[in-house]
Design an enzyme around this catalytic site. Structure first.
Site, PDB file in Angstrom:
ATOM      1  N   HIS A 132     -46.425  17.189 -19.796  1.00 28.52           N
ATOM      2  CA  HIS A 132     -46.516  16.073 -18.848  1.00 28.52           C
ATOM      3  C   HIS A 132     -45.243  15.914 -18.019  1.00 28.52           C
ATOM      4  CE1 HIS A 132     -48.334  12.701 -17.019  1.00 28.52           C
ATOM      5  NE2 HIS A 132     -49.017  12.252 -18.043  1.00 28.52           N
ATOM      6  N   ASP A 167     -48.760  15.841 -13.688  1.00 31.79           N
ATOM      7  CA  ASP A 167     -49.465  14.630 -14.087  1.00 31.79           C
ATOM      8  C   ASP A 167     -50.950  14.956 -14.236  1.00 31.79           C
ATOM      9  OD1 ASP A 167     -47.064  13.214 -13.929  1.00 31.79           O
ATOM     10  OD2 ASP A 167     -47.329  13.013 -11.757  1.00 31.79           O
TER      11      ASP A 167
END
Lengths: 424, 310
Positions: A395, A399
């Site tokens: 992450h 995204d």
């Protein structure tokens, strides 16, 4: 002659001594397999760099040795000119040596420096990368930072103290969990009455270390999509017999999936990258690792340049790698250089799983079991063959939007497979 | 001098003229010619008279009109004053101050521009002070006068007119051997003294605008050095640049660099670097060449940039 553990692989820092194939006193010919070495990439048999008599074994079976560490001594008879003796392992695996990082010997585990092998060819450009200042070494040592994962912002790419501090602050590039976990969590010396203690095999230990690295160093998010693979099943059925006859191998769903992955990775380069501390490192090659269960444990052979192969070509590569993985004959280059990993958990009956990213890649995707299910299509209920794709991703690098864009691209490609999909 | 009547001044032009830079302007009127003594043009005797008076309980402040003319005192200061306490097993000592204006950048050429600190700083038994600001000059001079041993008190000529600062009327002293962090920073330590403190502060401001945080350490006393402050700063920043107007080889910078190398090696993140005057026998007279010889904020900023980027 002192025999050192050869330096292999870009991110390999140490190896575990497996079985000694020669015993003390044995006659050894040059290139004879000397000892099994297990690294976090692959098992290999290390060939003897010289002919002679094995006079002592310094690293015992199961012992972890840093690359370049002393493992044995061979008594060499006569005067063998030094120039005739190749550097350990250089001749049989030149491609591995060329890419070898410079490893620090007898130093806290800071990992490869990423420099070239030959220290003498000291060009101004590379010298900055190879030599660390006292402050950098000290800070890296205190925080167990693997300097090979730190990007240098100093002159000629030199790693500065600030770069290391930044890496520490960001919580990346730490080797601590990987190295500390096995050391700081020893099993109780005496098992309880109702317990049995199974010592770790070298490969189990390495898998454990890699999993800890992934779980502790990468903040991972997870997503899943459903894919209607009815078209894929039909297409595979249609070509299966002919392919078997013509190529002599069975065509599975996997080459279709890898094809869809490779094309989608090309469109979504963020998925084919690594976290670089203060940057993201995009990988230009699309090298897809395929997780395989073998009798020895989990292996991840890599299909290099997967985007350049047809479905038939991929089928052959998969078959070849699977076959050699089963026979424990994977070579080092077969497991190196992966940029993305696919895992067919469906073969185990799983319909949903949450894989751990193969450190230091950006993402890993599983194909789950194909299940016939009633599905609403145009407000009517139909029975379709459905499969889940599950993906874990770093992450820090991307995204949900980028990750979903990618996994939906894979889904679209798999659902688009039909009677006209070419195999060659 | 008001506080302690043992204190007296001697030197060329210190009385009627009030000192060539007016450092003792008005002293003759206030303290009289027994305590403010104009001497002949004979530096060796100025030093020798001061040593003799100091041994006999006085607190002389001897002035050498320009440090360029300090060389005749070497025998007296280095050969004698520095060794009296040791040689007499502590029975005698020499509580004197030898003041001298030094440094270049004033169109002074060969004989009015020299930097002499390194010659004296080499000598055990001496203390060497070189203040950069008016505030420090007062506090350090008081400490030098009250010190029980010989102190060489060097004042940069340019700072007389170039630097202005508040000096409180009330009594205060600054301990010898105490460096002062004139500017706090994170990325780079610049260790300097005298006039160069001001050029370094100016250069640090330029670097701050470029996003580099520079710490400026003013040594103030060159012997004994305040190792603790130097090391504390370098341990924090990991990089050290030493700046002085005096030429490089055998200068104060080499000593500071060695202390850092010996005591803070593990903290270093770059080469300990010296920026100093060129290896030229003396200050040139031509204004253009003098400017080339002297360090300034631009040259210092360049050196700071280079080390910061390392």
């Amino acid at each position: 002659m002192k025999i050192e553990l050869p330096q292999v692989g870009e991110s390999v820092t140490e190896g575990v001594i497996g079985k000694w194939l020669k015993q003390i006193g044995d006659r050894v010919e040059k290139f004879d397999p000397l000892v099994e070495v297990v690294t976090d990439k692959v098992n290999m048999e290390m060939p003897s760099p010289v002919s002679g008599t094995l006079s002592s074994i310094i690293a015992q079976e199961g012992e972890t040795v840093p690359m370049g560490g002393l493992i044995a001594e061979i008594e060499v008879e006569g005067e063998e000119p030094a120039s005739a003796v190749p550097a350990p392992i250089a001749a049989p695996q030149p491609q591995a040596v060329n890419r070898t990082g410079e490893l620090l010997k007898d130093v806290a585990p800071v990992g490869p420096t990423g420099g070239v092998l030959n220290m003498e060819t000291d060009t101004p450009v590379s010298s900055g990368r190879k030599r660390y200042s006292p402050a950098v070494l000290r800070l890296a040592g205190e925080h167990n930072v693997d300097l090979s994962h730190v990007n240098g912002s100093g002159m000629n790419g030199r790693i500065t103290r600030k770069d290391v501090q930044q890496a520490i602050d960001q919580g990346v590039a730490t080797t601590e969990p990987a190295t500390a976990a096995p050391q700081t969590a020893p099993a109780p010396a005496v098992p309880g009455a109702d317990e049995e203690r199974i010592p770790l095999t070298p490969i189990r230990r390495l898998i454990a270390e890699n999993m800890v690295k992934s779980a502790t160093l990468i903040p991972q998010a997870w997503t899943t999509v459903e894919v209607d693979v009815s078209g894929l099943i039909q297409r595979r059925q249609a070509v299966r017999a002919e392919f078997q006859e013509r190529e002599g191998i069975n065509i599975t769903y996997l080459p279709f999936v890898i094809k869809a992955l490779a094309e989608s990775l090309k469109e979504n380069p963020l998925l084919n990258s690594s976290w670089g501390g203060d940057s993201i490192i995009l990988k230009k090659r699309i090298n897809i690792g395929v997780a395989m269960a073998t009798s020895e444990g989990l292996m991840v052979p890599v299909i290099h340049n997967a985007d350049t192969l047809s479905i038939a070509g991929l089928a052959k590569r998969v078959h070849d790698l699977t076959d050699r993985a089963r026979r424990s004959q994977l070579r080092l280059e077969d497991v190196q250089g992966g940029t993305f990993t696919a895992n067919n958990t469906g073969v185990l009956g799983s319909v949903e799983s949450k894989p751990l990213v193969n450190y230091p890649q950006a993402a890993i995707m599983t194909t789950e079991a194909i299940v016939k299910r009633p599905v609403a299509i145009n407000d009517a209920i139909a029975i379709r063959s459905m499969m889940n794709l599950c993906m874990s991703f770093d992450h820090r690098i991307m995204d949900g939007a980028e990750a979903s864009g990618f996994i939906n691209a894979v889904k679209a490609r798999l659902e688009a497979i039909g009677p006209n999909t070419g195999i060659y | 001098m008001q506080r302690d009547e043992r204190v007296f001044i001697l030197g060329e032009d210190v009385g009627a003229r009030g000192g060539v830079f007016l450092a003792t302007d008005g002293f003759l009127e206030e303290f009289g010619e027994e305590r403010v003594i104009d001497t002949p043009l004979a530096e060796a005797s100025i030093a020798a008279v001061a040593i003799g008076a100091a041994i006999h309980g006085m607190r002389p402040i001897a002035e050498i009109e320009f440090a360029d003319f300090i060389w005749p005192t070497i025998n007296q200061i280095v050969g004698e004053a520095a060794k009296v306490r040791y040689g007499t097993n502590g029975q005698l000592h020499v509580p004197m101050v030898l003041r001298a204006p030094q440094g270049g950048g004033v169109r002074g050429a060969l004989y009015h521009s020299q930097s002499v600190e390194a010659f004296f700083a080499h000598t055990p038994g001496l203390k060497v002070v070189n203040p950069a600001t008016p505030y420090d000059a007062k506090g350090l001079l008081k400490s030098a006068i009250r010190d029980e041993d010989p102190v060489i008190f060097l004042e940069h000529k340019r700072t007389y007119r170039l630097v202005r600062g508040e000096v409180p009327d009330e009594e205060y002293t600054i301990p010898l051997s105490s460096a002062d962090v004139k500017l706090e920073g994170e990325d780079l330590s610049v260790i300097t003294y005298g006039l160069m403190v001001h050029h370094c502060l100016e250069a640090a401001q330029t670097l701050a605008d470029e996003g580099v945080s520079v710490e400026v350490v003013d040594l103030r006393t060159l012997r004994p050095l305040d190792s603790e402050t130097i090391l504390e700063s370098v341990r924090k920043t990991g990089k050290a640049l030493i700046v002085h107007e005096d030429s490089k080889a055998g200068g104060i910078g080499g000593e500071v660099a060695s202390i850092i190398g010996e005591e803070a090696f593990e903290y270093l993140d770059g080469p300990v670097t010296r920026l100093a005057g060129p290896e030229v026998p003396a200050m040139p007279f031509s204004p253009a060449m003098e400017a080339m010889y002297m360090l300034d904020a631009d040259k210092i900023a360049d050196a700071m940039r280079k080390l910061a980027a390392y």
